[in-house]
Design an enzyme around this catalytic site. Structure first.
Site, PDB file in Angstrom:
ATOM      1  N   ASP A  63     -11.437 -10.088  95.270  1.00 56.89           N
ATOM      2  CA  ASP A  63     -10.404 -10.647  94.383  1.00 56.89           C
ATOM      3  C   ASP A  63      -9.614  -9.655  93.822  1.00 56.89           C
ATOM      4  OD1 ASP A  63     -11.528 -13.190  94.600  1.00 56.89           O
ATOM      5  OD2 ASP A  63     -12.786 -13.117  92.976  1.00 56.89           O
ATOM      6  N   TYR A 124     -22.798  -5.245  97.481  1.00 55.92           N
ATOM      7  CA  TYR A 124     -21.836  -4.941  96.534  1.00 55.92           C
ATOM      8  C   TYR A 124     -22.689  -3.729  95.665  1.00 55.92           C
ATOM      9  CZ  TYR A 124     -18.180  -8.361  97.873  1.00 55.92           C
ATOM     10  OH  TYR A 124     -17.125  -9.160  98.581  1.00 55.92           O
TER      11      TYR A 124
END
Length: 284
Positions: A63, A124
Site C-alpha cells: 500500500d 513483514y
C-alpha cells in the site's frame, strides 16, 4: 490455469527494495500518481530502448507508504531483448531509477516460477517505539511512535492466539470475490536494545490491511486498553471491530518472500490459484 511463458519470451525474476514514503503504493494507478511499478516499468522500457511497456507481476502489492527490503517481481521479456541487454541491465537500471527504488538482482527464472503465485510465504516487519521522547529523527519514516508504554510480553501472549489457519475477515478490508482465509505462520514481537519493538509477521499470504490491523489490535493489548485474549475473540467473531485500528503504513516493511524448490514451483503456482475454504466448511 496455465502460466506458460509465451513463445519467444524469457521470464526474468527481479529482486528489489524501495522506500515507500513517496509512492502511492506498488500498483500503477490512473491520474499520474507515482508508484513503484510505474517507475520500474518506465525505467525498463527506457534502458532496453523498447516501444512496448513490459508489465511486472509482484509477490505482494504494498500500500501507499509501505516499504520493501525483499520484494520480488517477474517480467516476461522478448528473448532478443534479454539476450542483448541482460549483461548490463542491472547497472543501467541503477542509473535510470530514482534513488528510493533499487533492483538488486535480475536473472532468468526457473520453469513454473510466478512471483505472486509461486510464493509460499511473505514476511513483514512492523517497527514501533514507545519512547516518551518520540522517534529518532533518522528513523521517523520507518518507525511508528506509540505514546503509551508497551508490554511486549502481553502482546506476544495475544499474538499466539492468532496463529494458524483462520478466516481473517475481522482484520481485513473485504474485497469482492476474494477469500480472507490465511495461514498466519509467525507473529512475534521483540524489543531491541534501542527500545524499538519489532513485530515479525509471516503468512502464506495477506489480505488487504491485515498486517496493520493485527498490529493495531496488539498495540491495544500492549498499552493495557485490552486483555491478551481480546484479539483472538475479535478473530472468532469474524466481523470488523471498530476498536481495531489500522496503524499507519510507514512502520511496515516487506522483508522477504519465500519460494519452494525449483521442481515444486509449478505445483505451488497452481495450488495458490485455488479459492480456499476452512476444513469442515459447508456450502450453505
Amino acid at each position: 490455469m496455465s502460466d506458460e511463458v509465451e513463445a519467444g519470451y524469457v521470464r526474468v525474476r527481479l529482486d528489489l527494495s524501495y522506500d515507500g514514503s513517496e509512492f502511492s503504493g506498488w500498483a500503477k494507478q490512473a491520474g499520474g500518481r507515482r508508484t513503484v511499478q510505474g517507475e520500474i516499468e518506465d525505467a525498463l522500457r527506457t534502458v532496453t530502448r523498447s516501444r512496448e511497456t513490459y508489465e511486472l507481476t509482484v509477490a505482494g502489492r504494498t500500500d501507499s507508504g509501505v516499504h520493501a527490503r525483499g520484494q520480488v517481481a517477474h517480467v516476461d521479456l522478448p528473448r532478443e531483448v534479454w539476450a542483448e541487454h541482460h549483461v548490463k541491465l542491472l547497472k543501467r537500471l541503477a542509473g535510470r531509477l530514482p534513488r528510493d527504488v533499487r533492483v538488486w538482482a535480475l536473472r532468468e527464472a526457473p520453469g513454473g516460477f510466478n512471483a505472486r503465485f509461486s510464493a509460499v510465504w511473505r514476511r513483514y516487519a512492523y517497527r514501533v517505539t514507545d519512547n516518551p521522547g518520540g522517534v529518532d529523527p533518522l528513523l521517523r519514516g520507518h518507525v511508528l511512535w506509540h505514546d503509551w508504554p508497551l508490554d511486549v510480553d502481553a502482546m506476544n501472549e495475544a499474538a499466539r492466539g492468532l496463529l494458524g489457519e483462520h478466516d481473517f475477515a475481522a482484520y481485513c478490508k473485504k474485497r469482492e470475490g476474494a477469500t480472507t482465509i490465511r495461514t498466519l505462520q509467525e507473529l512475534s514481537l521483540v524489543r531491541g536494545e534501542d527500545g524499538i519493538v519489532t513485530a515479525t509477521v509471516r503468512a502464506d499470504a495477506f489480505c488487504h490491511n491485515m498486517v496493520r490491523s493485527l498490529i493495531g489490535a496488539l498495540l491495544f493489548v500492549g498499552d493495557g486498553h485490552r486483555t491478551p485474549d481480546w484479539p483472538a475473540k475479535v478473530l472468532a467473531a469474524g466481523v470488523r471491530d471498530s476498536a481495531v485500528h489500522v496503524v499507519r503504513p510507514h512502520g511496515l516493511t516487506l522483508e522477504e518472500v519465500g519460494y519452494p524448490a525449483d521442481e515444486l514451483l509449478a505445483a505451488r503456482n497452481k495450488e495458490a490459484r485455488n479459492k480456499r475454504s476452512l476444513p469442515g466448511a459447508g456450502c450453505c
